[in-house]
Scaffold this motif. Sequence first.
Motif, PDB file in Angstrom:
ATOM      1  N   GLN A 112       3.017   0.341   0.228  1.00  0.00           N
ATOM      2  CA  GLN A 112       3.945  -0.620   0.816  1.00  0.00           C
ATOM      3  C   GLN A 112       5.025   0.012   1.693  1.00  0.00           C
ATOM      4  OE1 GLN A 112       5.371  -2.547  -2.736  1.00  0.00           O
ATOM      5  NE2 GLN A 112       6.725  -0.858  -3.290  1.00  0.00           N
ATOM      6  N   THR A 113       4.853   1.288   2.027  1.00  0.00           N
ATOM      7  CA  THR A 113       5.717   1.929   3.012  1.00  0.00           C
ATOM      8  C   THR A 113       4.859   2.866   3.856  1.00  0.00           C
ATOM      9  OG1 THR A 113       6.302   4.013   1.888  1.00  0.00           O
ATOM     10  CG2 THR A 113       7.589   2.045   1.283  1.00  0.00           C
ATOM     11  N   ASP A 114       5.399   3.280   4.975  1.00  0.00           N
ATOM     12  CA  ASP A 114       4.754   4.322   5.765  1.00  0.00           C
ATOM     13  C   ASP A 114       4.701   5.599   4.918  1.00  0.00           C
ATOM     14  OD1 ASP A 114       4.209   5.269   8.838  1.00  0.00           O
ATOM     15  OD2 ASP A 114       5.301   6.800   7.737  1.00  0.00           O
ATOM     16  N   GLY A 115       3.701   6.426   5.179  1.00  0.00           N
ATOM     17  CA  GLY A 115       3.552   7.640   4.370  1.00  0.00           C
ATOM     18  C   GLY A 115       3.864   8.921   5.101  1.00  0.00           C
ATOM     19  N   THR A 116       4.478   8.821   6.294  1.00  0.00           N
ATOM     20  CA  THR A 116       4.751  10.027   7.073  1.00  0.00           C
ATOM     21  C   THR A 116       6.202  10.481   6.959  1.00  0.00           C
ATOM     22  OG1 THR A 116       5.237   8.751   9.086  1.00  0.00           O
ATOM     23  CG2 THR A 116       2.962   9.485   8.756  1.00  0.00           C
ATOM     24  N   PHE A 117       6.409  11.760   7.311  1.00  0.00           N
ATOM     25  CA  PHE A 117       7.739  12.360   7.250  1.00  0.00           C
ATOM     26  C   PHE A 117       8.034  13.089   8.559  1.00  0.00           C
ATOM     27  CE2 PHE A 117       6.251  11.754   2.991  1.00  0.00           C
ATOM     28  CZ  PHE A 117       7.380  11.335   2.293  1.00  0.00           C
ATOM     29  N   ALA A 151      13.436  13.863   7.218  1.00  0.00           N
ATOM     30  CA  ALA A 151      13.583  12.412   7.065  1.00  0.00           C
ATOM     31  C   ALA A 151      12.246  11.780   6.701  1.00  0.00           C
ATOM     32  CB  ALA A 151      14.118  11.795   8.359  1.00  0.00           C
ATOM     33  N   SER A 152      12.319  10.576   6.146  1.00  0.00           N
ATOM     34  CA  SER A 152      11.129   9.818   5.756  1.00  0.00           C
ATOM     35  C   SER A 152      11.015   8.574   6.624  1.00  0.00           C
ATOM     36  CB  SER A 152      11.207   9.408   4.287  1.00  0.00           C
ATOM     37  OG  SER A 152      10.273   8.392   3.991  1.00  0.00           O
ATOM     38  N   PHE A 153       9.895   8.422   7.310  1.00  0.00           N
ATOM     39  CA  PHE A 153       9.673   7.224   8.107  1.00  0.00           C
ATOM     40  C   PHE A 153       9.466   6.012   7.209  1.00  0.00           C
ATOM     41  CE2 PHE A 153       8.635  10.449  11.303  1.00  0.00           C
ATOM     42  CZ  PHE A 153       9.312   9.940  12.409  1.00  0.00           C
ATOM     43  N   GLY A 154       8.916   6.229   6.015  1.00  0.00           N
ATOM     44  CA  GLY A 154       8.707   5.140   5.079  1.00  0.00           C
ATOM     45  C   GLY A 154      10.005   4.531   4.604  1.00  0.00           C
ATOM     46  N   THR A 155      10.987   5.371   4.314  1.00  0.00           N
ATOM     47  CA  THR A 155      12.294   4.899   3.879  1.00  0.00           C
ATOM     48  C   THR A 155      12.997   4.150   5.009  1.00  0.00           C
ATOM     49  OG1 THR A 155      12.526   6.724   2.323  1.00  0.00           O
ATOM     50  CG2 THR A 155      14.543   5.617   2.991  1.00  0.00           C
ATOM     51  N   GLU A 156      12.851   4.654   6.226  1.00  0.00           N
ATOM     52  CA  GLU A 156      13.548   4.086   7.378  1.00  0.00           C
ATOM     53  C   GLU A 156      12.954   2.766   7.868  1.00  0.00           C
ATOM     54  OE1 GLU A 156      16.285   5.154   8.925  1.00  0.00           O
ATOM     55  OE2 GLU A 156      16.548   6.890   7.604  1.00  0.00           O
ATOM     56  N   SER A 157      11.657   2.588   7.722  1.00  0.00           N
ATOM     57  CA  SER A 157      10.995   1.410   8.307  1.00  0.00           C
ATOM     58  C   SER A 157      10.963   0.189   7.413  1.00  0.00           C
ATOM     59  CB  SER A 157       9.562   1.768   8.715  1.00  0.00           C
ATOM     60  OG  SER A 157       8.799   2.130   7.574  1.00  0.00           O
ATOM     61  N   GLY A 158      11.227   0.363   6.117  1.00  0.00           N
ATOM     62  CA  GLY A 158      11.158  -0.765   5.196  1.00  0.00           C
ATOM     63  C   GLY A 158       9.740  -1.015   4.717  1.00  0.00           C
ATOM     64  N   ARG A 159       9.563  -2.069   3.948  1.00  0.00           N
ATOM     65  CA  ARG A 159       8.259  -2.329   3.331  1.00  0.00           C
ATOM     66  C   ARG A 159       7.301  -3.044   4.280  1.00  0.00           C
ATOM     67  NH1 ARG A 159       9.022  -3.609  -3.127  1.00  0.00           N
ATOM     68  NH2 ARG A 159       9.948  -1.593  -3.625  1.00  0.00           N
ATOM     69  N   VAL A 160       6.102  -2.509   4.328  1.00  0.00           N
ATOM     70  CA  VAL A 160       5.023  -3.085   5.136  1.00  0.00           C
ATOM     71  C   VAL A 160       3.712  -2.932   4.362  1.00  0.00           C
ATOM     72  CG1 VAL A 160       6.071  -2.649   7.394  1.00  0.00           C
ATOM     73  CG2 VAL A 160       4.666  -0.876   6.326  1.00  0.00           C
ATOM     74  N   PRO A 161       2.723  -3.786   4.641  1.00  0.00           N
ATOM     75  CA  PRO A 161       1.401  -3.626   4.003  1.00  0.00           C
ATOM     76  C   PRO A 161       0.657  -2.496   4.709  1.00  0.00           C
ATOM     77  CG  PRO A 161       1.371  -5.485   5.487  1.00  0.00           C
ATOM     78  CD  PRO A 161       2.784  -4.985   5.483  1.00  0.00           C
ATOM     79  N   TYR A 162       1.085  -1.277   4.435  1.00  0.00           N
ATOM     80  CA  TYR A 162       0.618  -0.121   5.205  1.00  0.00           C
ATOM     81  C   TYR A 162      -0.880   0.114   5.044  1.00  0.00           C
ATOM     82  CZ  TYR A 162       1.468   4.149   7.842  1.00  0.00           C
ATOM     83  OH  TYR A 162       1.481   5.097   8.826  1.00  0.00           O
ATOM     84  N   THR A 163      -1.340   0.067   3.803  1.00  0.00           N
ATOM     85  CA  THR A 163      -2.784   0.147   3.561  1.00  0.00           C
ATOM     86  C   THR A 163      -3.169  -0.900   2.509  1.00  0.00           C
ATOM     87  OG1 THR A 163      -2.241   2.102   2.217  1.00  0.00           O
ATOM     88  CG2 THR A 163      -3.485   2.466   4.233  1.00  0.00           C
ATOM     89  N   SER A 164      -4.196  -1.655   2.840  1.00  0.00           N
ATOM     90  CA  SER A 164      -4.643  -2.733   1.960  1.00  0.00           C
ATOM     91  C   SER A 164      -6.161  -2.712   1.831  1.00  0.00           C
ATOM     92  CB  SER A 164      -4.210  -4.083   2.523  1.00  0.00           C
ATOM     93  OG  SER A 164      -2.806  -4.173   2.634  1.00  0.00           O
TER      94      SER A 164
END
Length: 334
Positions: A114-119, A210-223
Amino acid sequence: MKKWAVWLCSLLLLLPLSACTNDGGQSEKPLQKVRLAEVTHSIFYAPQYVALAKGFFKEEGLDVELTTTWGGDKTMTTLLSGGADIALVGSETSIYVYSQGTDDPVINFAQLTQTDGTFLVSRKKIGHFTWEMLKGSTFLGQRKGGMPQMVGEFVLKKHGIDPHNDLHLIQNVDFANIANAFASGTGDFVQLFEPTASIFEQEGKGYIVASFGTESGRVPYTSYMAKRSYMNENKDVIEKFTRAIYKAQQWVESHSAAEIAKAIQPYFKDTDSAIIEKVVERYKSQGTYATDPILDEEEWNNLQTIMAEAGELPKRIDLNTLVDSSFAKKAMND
């Protein structure tokens, strides 16, 4: 009597082994095979490997055959052509397919991350990082049109940085070669997935700032998704599959990074156990692993906003058109 005894023993030897089972003479029901295609093989998907390692799929009567298809385009092609029953891939791909016109749309039925997984990784060690430091730098980003790239640009814009004017953005390097390009000297900053980011940090090749996942908020990144036709014809499979994923999500939520790392180690034999644990802890701490399989409207809308910001959204699509949460809700209520 001896002749009868010999005959009886011979007869018993010829009988099927199932006649001697403890289920009243009935053999165990065979597992139903499900072909699962994952977009890449990553610790980012830890709950999936927990479901495999802990036998949660088998408990549901499923034999999951996992294949890594390496890339959103290839994964979706595999699903659409019938080479897989279920795909684990970014939800944006279902939007792309639907927008091209189809009588058999791909439906998201269970969310895994539920978040991006990149840094963001810097070549130099930075004591007090600020996003302003990227201005004028060379930034080695992800492939254009993919979720990592779209999230990357979304976050840069959020911090007042125009990715196409305020820095030198490189997007023509294949996903598999991005890490090697950075290690070879390309870029001041790079957007990397784990465990590469932590390995680079361990080896002194780069530093996570930094974490792109923390910065972008929750998204259905992989489903998890499947064609509507498959779901209609195999509702029991989707139901069982979703229930197994939910069990794994709950297991990951209630266990430590060390326990999770130990469980999924067989799926990452070439990765040091300490690195696996470190990566799992980082993802757990930022809420990357979804704790339930429901893909909600806020996440869906955030996904489309990110795509629109990157100029990659064909058109806005209602949640209920491409998302079916009924299986997720049932799994949580069982």
